[in-house]
Design a protein around this motif. Sequence first.
Motif, short mmCIF file in Angstrom:
data_model
loop_
_atom_site.label_atom_id
_atom_site.label_comp_id
_atom_site.label_asym_id
_atom_site.label_seq_id
_atom_site.Cartn_x
_atom_site.Cartn_y
_atom_site.Cartn_z
N ASP A 89 2.15 -2.64 -5.47
CA ASP A 89 2.61 -1.46 -6.21
C ASP A 89 2.42 -0.16 -5.44
O ASP A 89 2.10 0.88 -6.04
CB ASP A 89 1.91 -1.37 -7.57
N GLY A 90 2.57 -0.21 -4.12
CA GLY A 90 2.44 1.00 -3.31
C GLY A 90 1.02 1.49 -3.15
O GLY A 90 0.80 2.64 -2.79
N LYS A 91 0.04 0.62 -3.39
CA LYS A 91 -1.36 1.03 -3.33
C LYS A 91 -2.12 0.28 -2.24
O LYS A 91 -1.82 -0.87 -1.92
CB LYS A 91 -2.04 0.80 -4.68
N ILE A 92 -3.12 0.98 -1.70
CA ILE A 92 -4.01 0.42 -0.69
C ILE A 92 -5.45 0.59 -1.14
O ILE A 92 -5.76 1.50 -1.91
CB ILE A 92 -3.83 1.10 0.69
N ILE A 93 -6.32 -0.28 -0.64
CA ILE A 93 -7.75 -0.10 -0.82
C ILE A 93 -8.32 0.07 0.57
O ILE A 93 -7.96 -0.66 1.50
CB ILE A 93 -8.40 -1.25 -1.62
#
Length: 138
Positions: A105-109
Amino acid sequence: MATGALVMGPPKAHATSASTASNITATAKRYLGTPYKFGASTSRTDIFDCSSFTKYVYKKHGIYLPRTSKQQSRVGSFVPRSQLRPGDLVFFYSPVHHVAIYIGDGKIIHTYGKPGVTISSIKSGWWSKKYQTARRVG
C-alpha cells in the motif's frame, strides 16, 4: 533410454512468497519505536541503523544480507517501482545510503533519526522524491 530421478532439496525461502513477506513484515513491526543509532551492531535489537535493521529482520527468516545499504542494493533482482511487493527492499538517495522494507500500500518500514523504527509512505513527499531503486531478495 536412461532413467533416473531428479532429487531436489527443499525450496529456499523467498521474500517474494506471500507467507515469507507477511512474516518479514510482522517481525519488522515488532520493533516499531526501537531507537535509531548510526553504526548499530547487527547483533543488537535495542537499537538499529537502517541496514542493521533489514539485515536482522531478513536473517530471522533465513535470508542473509550484507551489512550496508549500498551492499544490500546489489543483491537479489531489480524490481520496478510499479511492481513492488511486500518484502522487497527499497533504497533511497543517490548514491544509496538508506534502505527500507516495502510492506504494501505504498508504505515502508525503516529506521532513521528521532522516530526510530517507523512506517512511512513512499507515494508522495520526501521519501517519494528520494526513492532510487528496489530489490527482491530470497
